[in-house]
Design an enzyme around this catalytic site. Sequence first.
Site, PDB file in Angstrom:
ATOM      1  CG  HIS A   1      -1.656   1.259   1.456  1.00  0.00           C
ATOM      2  ND1 HIS A   1      -2.392   1.656   0.456  1.00  0.00           N
ATOM      3  CD2 HIS A   1      -1.803   2.130   2.439  1.00  0.00           C
ATOM      4  CE1 HIS A   1      -2.980   2.843   0.725  1.00  0.00           C
ATOM      5  NE2 HIS A   1      -2.681   3.048   2.133  1.00  0.00           N
TER       6      HIS A   1
ATOM      7  CG  ASP B   1      -0.301   0.042  -4.707  1.00  0.00           C
ATOM      8  OD1 ASP B   1       0.704  -0.156  -5.438  1.00  0.00           O
ATOM      9  OD2 ASP B   1      -1.012  -0.746  -4.403  1.00  0.00           O
TER      10      ASP B   1
END
Length: 113
Positions: A85, A88
Amino acid sequence: MKETTFLEENDQLNQLSMNILVHAGNARDHLVHSLESLESMDFETAKIEVKAARKEVVVAHGLQTDTLQLEASGEQIRYSTLFCHAQDTLMTAQSEILIGEHLVRLFENFSQK
């Protein structure tokens, strides 16, 4: 040399991931301020904010790169949803900043014509 336990390694990767997220989030906040300044045709503030965003993303990218270099050198890094995450979020911030930098130049150029 002391070998780290799974829990210590997990804590280290989670802390690293959170640091990446904090700096990537700061970068996105600066970019939003840059775009808001751009809406008001305040080019100087827009440039200052996009430059601050770029500095934050450089810090986050450095943290990510250090981790990836460990794996490239043979140290196994476990899969982490939080680290994924963070990567990203960093990639998104980098893309947004690139577009933001171009928008600032574009708007400034059009305002001078």
